[in-house]
Motif scaffolding. Structure first.
Motif, PDB file in Angstrom:
ATOM      1  N   TYR A   1      22.407  -7.616  29.117  1.00 38.96           N
ATOM      2  CA  TYR A   1      21.633  -7.665  30.370  1.00 38.96           C
ATOM      3  C   TYR A   1      21.209  -6.282  30.859  1.00 38.96           C
ATOM      4  CZ  TYR A   1      22.944 -12.598  30.909  1.00 38.96           C
ATOM      5  OH  TYR A   1      23.100 -13.956  30.739  1.00 38.96           O
ATOM      6  N   ASN A   2      21.050  -5.343  29.931  1.00 40.11           N
ATOM      7  CA  ASN A   2      20.664  -3.965  30.279  1.00 40.11           C
ATOM      8  C   ASN A   2      21.629  -3.312  31.260  1.00 40.11           C
ATOM      9  OD1 ASN A   2      18.277  -3.901  28.673  1.00 40.11           O
ATOM     10  ND2 ASN A   2      17.265  -5.184  30.206  1.00 40.11           N
ATOM     11  N   LEU A   3      22.867  -3.821  31.304  1.00 35.23           N
ATOM     12  CA  LEU A   3      23.876  -3.236  32.177  1.00 35.23           C
ATOM     13  C   LEU A   3      24.424  -1.981  31.510  1.00 35.23           C
ATOM     14  CD1 LEU A   3      25.187  -4.158  34.900  1.00 35.23           C
ATOM     15  CD2 LEU A   3      27.084  -5.037  33.531  1.00 35.23           C
ATOM     16  N   LYS A   4      24.553  -0.925  32.246  1.00 34.18           N
ATOM     17  CA  LYS A   4      24.983   0.362  31.696  1.00 34.18           C
ATOM     18  C   LYS A   4      26.320   0.235  30.966  1.00 34.18           C
ATOM     19  CE  LYS A   4      26.197   5.102  33.110  1.00 34.18           C
ATOM     20  NZ  LYS A   4      25.608   5.734  31.928  1.00 34.18           N
ATOM     21  N   ASP A   5      26.360   0.714  29.730  1.00 35.39           N
ATOM     22  CA  ASP A   5      27.580   0.761  28.898  1.00 35.39           C
ATOM     23  C   ASP A   5      28.153  -0.630  28.590  1.00 35.39           C
ATOM     24  OD1 ASP A   5      27.497   3.559  28.907  1.00 35.39           O
ATOM     25  OD2 ASP A   5      28.643   3.660  30.770  1.00 35.39           O
ATOM     26  N   SER A   6      27.373  -1.677  28.781  1.00 34.17           N
ATOM     27  CA  SER A   6      27.862  -3.024  28.509  1.00 34.17           C
ATOM     28  C   SER A   6      27.105  -3.605  27.320  1.00 34.17           C
ATOM     29  CB  SER A   6      27.668  -3.923  29.741  1.00 34.17           C
ATOM     30  OG  SER A   6      28.223  -5.196  29.514  1.00 34.17           O
ATOM     31  N   LEU A   7      27.866  -4.146  26.363  1.00 35.61           N
ATOM     32  CA  LEU A   7      27.263  -4.632  25.131  1.00 35.61           C
ATOM     33  C   LEU A   7      27.830  -5.989  24.727  1.00 35.61           C
ATOM     34  CD1 LEU A   7      27.395  -1.316  23.051  1.00 35.61           C
ATOM     35  CD2 LEU A   7      25.346  -2.316  24.044  1.00 35.61           C
ATOM     36  N   VAL A   8      27.024  -6.747  23.967  1.00 33.07           N
ATOM     37  CA  VAL A   8      27.492  -7.984  23.347  1.00 33.07           C
ATOM     38  C   VAL A   8      27.315  -7.831  21.843  1.00 33.07           C
ATOM     39  CG1 VAL A   8      26.869  -9.405  25.328  1.00 33.07           C
ATOM     40  CG2 VAL A   8      25.237  -9.137  23.464  1.00 33.07           C
ATOM     41  N   GLY A   9      28.158  -8.516  21.069  1.00 39.39           N
ATOM     42  CA  GLY A   9      28.017  -8.443  19.616  1.00 39.39           C
ATOM     43  C   GLY A   9      29.179  -9.084  18.907  1.00 39.39           C
ATOM     44  N   ASP A  10      29.180  -8.979  17.577  1.00 41.85           N
ATOM     45  CA  ASP A  10      30.309  -9.469  16.796  1.00 41.85           C
ATOM     46  C   ASP A  10      31.564  -8.720  17.202  1.00 41.85           C
ATOM     47  OD1 ASP A  10      28.763 -11.218  15.221  1.00 41.85           O
ATOM     48  OD2 ASP A  10      28.157  -9.558  13.921  1.00 41.85           O
ATOM     49  N   LEU A  11      32.692  -9.430  17.197  1.00 44.51           N
ATOM     50  CA  LEU A  11      33.959  -8.775  17.516  1.00 44.51           C
ATOM     51  C   LEU A  11      34.180  -7.554  16.625  1.00 44.51           C
ATOM     52  CD1 LEU A  11      36.757  -8.682  18.901  1.00 44.51           C
ATOM     53  CD2 LEU A  11      37.591 -10.049  16.976  1.00 44.51           C
ATOM     54  N   SER A  12      33.868  -7.679  15.338  1.00 48.08           N
ATOM     55  CA  SER A  12      34.096  -6.567  14.415  1.00 48.08           C
ATOM     56  C   SER A  12      33.319  -5.325  14.840  1.00 48.08           C
ATOM     57  CB  SER A  12      33.709  -6.974  12.992  1.00 48.08           C
ATOM     58  OG  SER A  12      32.398  -7.512  12.969  1.00 48.08           O
TER      59      SER A  12
END
Length: 502
Positions: A156-167
């Motif tokens: 959501y373009n939130l600073k320093d926040s990411l989504v992705g594979d756990l690995s």
């Protein structure tokens, strides 16, 4: 000097702590629950469910309902938009993206700093601690570990926040010291295009001294085959002579075992199964003579279990660890420091012993075939396929199975779509052996197959080469922790695959 023996001394305290699993598992779990409730008491969820006043497991079970992803999704969405102290203390900036629910394409599982350290990285540490104990002559730290990861993207373009594979989350946040003994470089490990990544991983690691591998068996196999293609070698030990262990998880290893034996012919090679999901790290194969895994009972994970013969009932029995029985199939609930509370993870397990508690993964609560009362689970399928492969010389690359409810002749059966790495000497004989094996393994399947009255003999459809790869690619699910649904009670997956099987 043996570097591994020197570094290995750092793992001695943890090796000793793991011994307590044999005598204090229930006490350790009680301590975990108390710690989780105490740390979450000030959160919105903790206040709403009276965490500050909970004095026992019975209180906890009474005050907190069992949760599915759809139940907690509204809370997670608020967390993903930056709200703090919702399901867990503070702000959670990382979300592991995994397969979705009936209502959503994907699930986004919170991964808090506490969960990273006290669940996921704790599991990685214990993998090494246990392996070194079992292999005192190991030279594990004399070289580097090839760790296969996924990718991540902004949240959501939130600073320093990411989504992705756990690995990818694990690689992104790992201690910088670990990067000194890990390959490939982070910029390669986190590439999103798996086909490009596979090639770059292979090219960048050929000249390295790789001693250990970590990843999902199916995707790692693809990388290792590319290594052999590029080098022209016959086996991996010709490329990496000091390779000694593969820590694997995500999918059952049985269908890939023979293919790995052909790629890695060294009698010094070890294989260690792990249970590391987006929701947490739950198990490690601590005894090389026992195929089951040890349940990790002192991480930030509190476990509960629902007997599968009651699953789906309005008010099923739910038991903590001390209430489980060996030989029984359970759906697993977890409460963690990532903000999951009595959360139905979707996996099913069967305990093989207690003290320490050891188990095998038997499948998924949604991945089974019970169209005719046969109650076929993934564990049955894997065992049956192993027998059929042994009897026909076959090797399996991938597979899925589903019911045929009624064909033009009013016949019902199971249909197996199998991509073979090595074809059986006879597909018909493979199908017959698989069918007989499933009847021996599963009495319900045997009863439905009686005199072909309810179920006719199963059908095996041979998939073209790379069918499952192409299907996953079409869905944008190549690499990472993505996997093919093995069994389904509907024809949703198999019909899509059959349309591509041309």
């Amino acid at each position: 000097m043996n570097t591994t023996r020197l570094i290995g001394k750092l793992f001695a305290p943890r090796q000793k702590a793991l011994d307590a699993y044999a005598t204090r598992a229930v006490a350790l779990q009680d301590a975990v629950l108390r710690r989780l409730l105490s740390e979450a008491a000030g959160t919105e969820w903790g206040k709403a469910h009276q965490y500050a006043g909970i004095r026992s497991y019975e209180d906890y079970r009474r005050l907190v309902p069992v949760q599915t992803y759809d139940d907690v999704k509204p809370y997670i969405e608020r967390m993903r938009h930056g709200e703090s102290d919702v399901l867990w203390k503070g702000q959670v900036r990382w979300y592991a993206k995994s397969s979705g629910t009936t209502n959503d394409k994907s699930k986004f599982i919170p991964v808090s700093p506490d969960g990273l350290k006290r669940i996921h990285y704790a599991g990685g540490t214990d993998c090494v601690a246990s392996y070194l104990r079992n292999n005192p002559d190991s030279r594990f730290f004399s070289g580097k570990g090839l760790i296969l990861g996924g990718s991540h993207a902004p949240n959501y373009n939130l600073k320093d926040s990411l989504v992705g594979d756990l690995s990818a989350i694990l690689i992104q946040n790992v201690n910088p010291l670990v990067n000194l003994i890990r390959v490939p470089k982070k910029e390669i490990a986190l590439l999103s295009d798996f086909e490009v990544k596979r090639d770059r991983i292979a090219r960048s690691t050929i000249g390295k001294n790789v001693t250990n591998l970590s990843g999902v068996p199916s995707w790692m196999l693809s990388v290792l085959r590319r290594v052999l293609e590029l080098t022209g070698k016959d086996s991996l030990e010709q490329v990496w002579p000091n390779l000694e262990v593969f820590f694997h998880g995500g999918v059952a290893f049985a269908p890939y075992r023979e293919q790995y034996r052909q790629l890695i012919r060294s009698d010094r090679m070890h294989y260690v199964e792990t249970y590391n999901a987006s929701e947490g790290f739950f198990g490690v194969q601590t005894d090389p003579t026992d195929a089951s895994m040890t349940l990790m009972v002192d991480y930030d994970v509190f476990y509960e279990f629902i007997p599968m013969d009651e699953f789906g009932k309005a008010d099923p029995t739910v038991v903590p660890l001390e209430g489980v029985e060996t030989g029984k199939n359970y759906a697993m609930l977890i409460s963690t420091s990532c903000g999951l509370w009595r959360y139905l993870i979707g996996d099913t397990v069967r305990f093989t012993r207690k003290d320490p508690y050891r188990f095998v993964i038997t499948g998924r609560t949604k991945h089974f075939i019970n169209a005719f009362g046969e109650e076929l689970i993934v564990d049955n399928a894997e065992k049956g396929l192993e027998v059929a492969c042994a009897g026909t010389g076959a090797q399996i690359a991938d597979y899925t199975a589903a019911p045929v409810f009624m064909d033009s002749d009013a016949k019902c059966r199971h249909q197996w779509l199998i991509e073979f790495a090595v074809l059986p000497d006879s597909t018909e004989r493979f199908a017959r052996i698989l069918d007989r094996a499933l009847q021996q393994i599963n009495s319900d399947y045997e009863a439905k197959r009686y005199k072909d009255i309810t179920l006719q003999p199963l059908e095996v459809v041979v998939a073209r080469k790379n069918l499952f790869h192409d299907w996953l690619k079409e869905k944008g699910k190549l690499g990472g922790q993505h996997k093919v649904p093995r069994l389904s009670n509907t024809r949703e997956y198999i019909d899509e695959l059959l349309r591509l099987n041309r």
